[in-house]
Scaffold this motif. Sequence first.
Motif, short mmCIF file in Angstrom:
data_model
loop_
_atom_site.label_atom_id
_atom_site.label_comp_id
_atom_site.label_asym_id
_atom_site.label_seq_id
_atom_site.Cartn_x
_atom_site.Cartn_y
_atom_site.Cartn_z
N THR A 183 -0.48 2.49 -19.68
CA THR A 183 -1.47 3.37 -20.30
C THR A 183 -0.84 4.70 -20.68
O THR A 183 -1.47 5.50 -21.37
N LEU A 184 0.37 4.95 -20.22
CA LEU A 184 1.15 6.11 -20.63
C LEU A 184 2.35 5.62 -21.44
O LEU A 184 2.93 4.58 -21.12
N ASN A 185 2.72 6.36 -22.46
CA ASN A 185 3.88 5.98 -23.27
C ASN A 185 5.14 6.14 -22.42
O ASN A 185 5.49 7.25 -22.03
N ILE A 186 5.82 5.02 -22.15
CA ILE A 186 6.98 5.04 -21.25
C ILE A 186 8.08 5.96 -21.77
O ILE A 186 8.73 6.68 -21.01
N ILE B 213 -5.29 11.02 -12.41
CA ILE B 213 -5.21 10.11 -11.26
C ILE B 213 -5.17 8.66 -11.72
O ILE B 213 -4.35 7.86 -11.25
N LEU B 214 -6.04 8.31 -12.68
CA LEU B 214 -6.06 6.94 -13.19
C LEU B 214 -4.75 6.58 -13.88
O LEU B 214 -4.22 5.48 -13.69
N GLY B 215 -4.21 7.51 -14.67
CA GLY B 215 -2.94 7.26 -15.35
C GLY B 215 -1.80 7.07 -14.38
O GLY B 215 -0.96 6.17 -14.55
N SER B 216 -1.76 7.90 -13.34
CA SER B 216 -0.71 7.79 -12.32
C SER B 216 -0.85 6.50 -11.53
O SER B 216 0.15 5.81 -11.26
N LEU B 217 -2.08 6.17 -11.16
CA LEU B 217 -2.33 4.95 -10.40
C LEU B 217 -1.89 3.72 -11.19
O LEU B 217 -1.20 2.83 -10.66
N PHE B 218 -2.27 3.67 -12.46
CA PHE B 218 -1.97 2.48 -13.26
C PHE B 218 -0.47 2.30 -13.43
O PHE B 218 0.04 1.17 -13.31
N GLN B 219 0.25 3.39 -13.68
CA GLN B 219 1.70 3.25 -13.86
C GLN B 219 2.40 2.87 -12.57
O GLN B 219 3.41 2.18 -12.58
N SER B 220 1.85 3.29 -11.44
CA SER B 220 2.41 2.88 -10.15
C SER B 220 2.18 1.39 -9.92
O SER B 220 3.07 0.68 -9.46
N VAL B 221 0.97 0.92 -10.26
CA VAL B 221 0.64 -0.50 -10.09
C VAL B 221 1.48 -1.36 -11.02
O VAL B 221 2.07 -2.36 -10.61
N THR C 14 2.04 6.40 -7.03
CA THR C 14 0.95 7.17 -7.64
C THR C 14 1.16 8.66 -7.46
O THR C 14 1.05 9.45 -8.41
N ALA C 15 1.47 9.07 -6.23
CA ALA C 15 1.69 10.49 -5.95
C ALA C 15 2.90 11.01 -6.71
O ALA C 15 2.88 12.13 -7.27
N GLY C 16 3.98 10.22 -6.75
CA GLY C 16 5.19 10.65 -7.42
C GLY C 16 4.97 10.87 -8.90
O GLY C 16 5.35 11.92 -9.46
N ILE C 17 4.34 9.91 -9.56
CA ILE C 17 4.10 10.04 -11.01
C ILE C 17 3.12 11.17 -11.29
O ILE C 17 3.27 11.92 -12.26
N PHE C 18 2.12 11.34 -10.43
CA PHE C 18 1.13 12.41 -10.61
C PHE C 18 1.81 13.78 -10.63
O PHE C 18 1.57 14.59 -11.54
N PHE C 19 2.65 14.04 -9.65
CA PHE C 19 3.28 15.35 -9.56
C PHE C 19 4.42 15.53 -10.57
O PHE C 19 4.61 16.63 -11.11
N LEU C 20 5.14 14.47 -10.87
CA LEU C 20 6.26 14.57 -11.81
C LEU C 20 5.78 14.70 -13.26
O LEU C 20 6.48 15.25 -14.10
N GLU C 21 4.59 14.16 -13.55
CA GLU C 21 4.08 14.19 -14.92
C GLU C 21 2.94 15.18 -15.12
O GLU C 21 2.42 15.31 -16.23
N TYR C 22 2.57 15.88 -14.07
CA TYR C 22 1.38 16.74 -14.12
C TYR C 22 1.44 17.76 -15.25
O TYR C 22 0.44 18.04 -15.91
N MET D 294 0.83 -1.21 0.00
CA MET D 294 0.00 0.00 0.00
C MET D 294 0.86 1.26 0.00
O MET D 294 0.56 2.23 -0.71
N ILE D 295 1.94 1.25 0.78
CA ILE D 295 2.81 2.42 0.83
C ILE D 295 3.49 2.65 -0.52
O ILE D 295 3.52 3.79 -1.03
N LEU D 296 4.02 1.59 -1.12
CA LEU D 296 4.68 1.73 -2.41
C LEU D 296 3.70 2.18 -3.49
O LEU D 296 4.04 3.00 -4.36
N LEU D 297 2.48 1.67 -3.43
CA LEU D 297 1.46 2.06 -4.40
C LEU D 297 1.12 3.54 -4.25
O LEU D 297 1.03 4.27 -5.25
N ALA D 298 0.97 4.00 -3.01
CA ALA D 298 0.63 5.40 -2.76
C ALA D 298 1.78 6.32 -3.16
O ALA D 298 1.56 7.36 -3.81
N VAL D 299 3.00 5.96 -2.79
CA VAL D 299 4.17 6.77 -3.14
C VAL D 299 4.35 6.84 -4.65
O VAL D 299 4.61 7.90 -5.22
#
Length: 445
Positions: A281-284, A264-272, A241-249, A234-239
């Motif tokens: 779902t995002l071009n790496i 949010i969905l894009g960040s969550l999926f890439q974290s998972v 998601t938040a990291g990708i959200f802010f870095l790619e915003y 859960m911690i790694l998933l949250a970190v």
Amino acid sequence: MQRKKEFLDPPKILVLGFLMIVLLGSFLLTLPISTTNGQGLPFLNALFTATSATCVTGLVVVDTGTTFTVTGQVIILCMIQVGGLGFMTFATFFAFLLGKKISLKERIILQESLNNLSMEGIVRLARRILIFTAVIELVGAVLLTIRFSFDMSLGKAIYYGIFHSISNFNNAGFDLMGEFHSLTNYVDDPTVTLTVSALIILGGIGFIVMNELYEYRKSKRLSLHTKIVLITSMILLAVGTAGIFFLEYTNELTLKPLSLPGKILGSLFQSVTARTAGANTLNIGDLTQSSLLLIILLMFVGASPGSTGGGIKTTTFTTLLGAVWSQIRGKEDVIFYRQRIEYETIYKALTVTLSALFMVMLITLILTISEHGQDFLAIIFEVTSAFATVGLSMGLTPELSPIGKVLIIFTMFAGRVGPLTIAYAVTIRRNPDAFRYPKGKITIG
């Protein structure tokens, strides 16, 4: 007689078992019926694809959806399923069907394959694994079929739903969307994103954890292993998601064009998916370097023991963090939930991590020579993805030289079977020392 016993010990059987599946799959993919051009894959590409499927990685040198016929795709899907659950689990399944009794030796190998701490109830666990897998993959297939039916014919939607459900539950990341697109067309689609994310998470937490959660209604307790896996995941998933959200915003090529729910969905999926799944779902290749580094770290940690995923595992990562924290506090013991972690476990965690780090660095170094001119970040991303059996790529895989393909094949295989398992399989394990040497002192730090 002794040599025969050593040859047939569990690590050797596991390595040879996976190797046989890879070679069989490679042969089948070279057959004309496996590819759309009617010529079959060249052997090296077939070996790469079979290794990636059996080791549930997802790195591909040719596009799965356009290169292979339905026959070839089904062959790949079978390798994903067997590789994800482990060939010993399937051997146990066929033993059930034939009414054969599971021998002690087979139970020991099954325990090693599932990375279970005890042999007690191992056959019952194997039976439940098959049931869990069937139910979860069926539910995932139904949900994806319903969504895909809006974009394609019903027959095709059913096939795509089954394929992507099995692929993602086993954390393989193979897809049929064509031209390496993965699931980028569904970046802001909640049905596809959340369904595939759930499949990946369930496949990645481990069957031991899944079984304990199933029995919780009766036992009302969770083991230390399950608690650590759930909290760390859960911690790694949250970190992530938040990291990708802010870095790619503000990145025009990834999250910026999307709505807030889409971001949010894009960040969550890439974290998972960074935790060993491989779908995206995002071009790496369009991600910022900061996001790529974050994903590399998430990939290296990976999933949990006894799961369909790879990496050094969540429990290894948490054990090392606990050891560092205890050392900083001047404590001798590593404590989680009022339970002390044995030194043997800490040593093993350290060995696994350093072995993985050494392998990633060594293969990266060699690839910088064999793949001269390629971006360094793309190379280390590729190697980490291969070792952690993730399958994410910045686009380097199709451009690999024959030497590069062989190196990535070895890395995927070692990542799935485990560096320690391979080491145990190729070395003679000696009895514990009959005596201890005097203590020596060195300065650290």
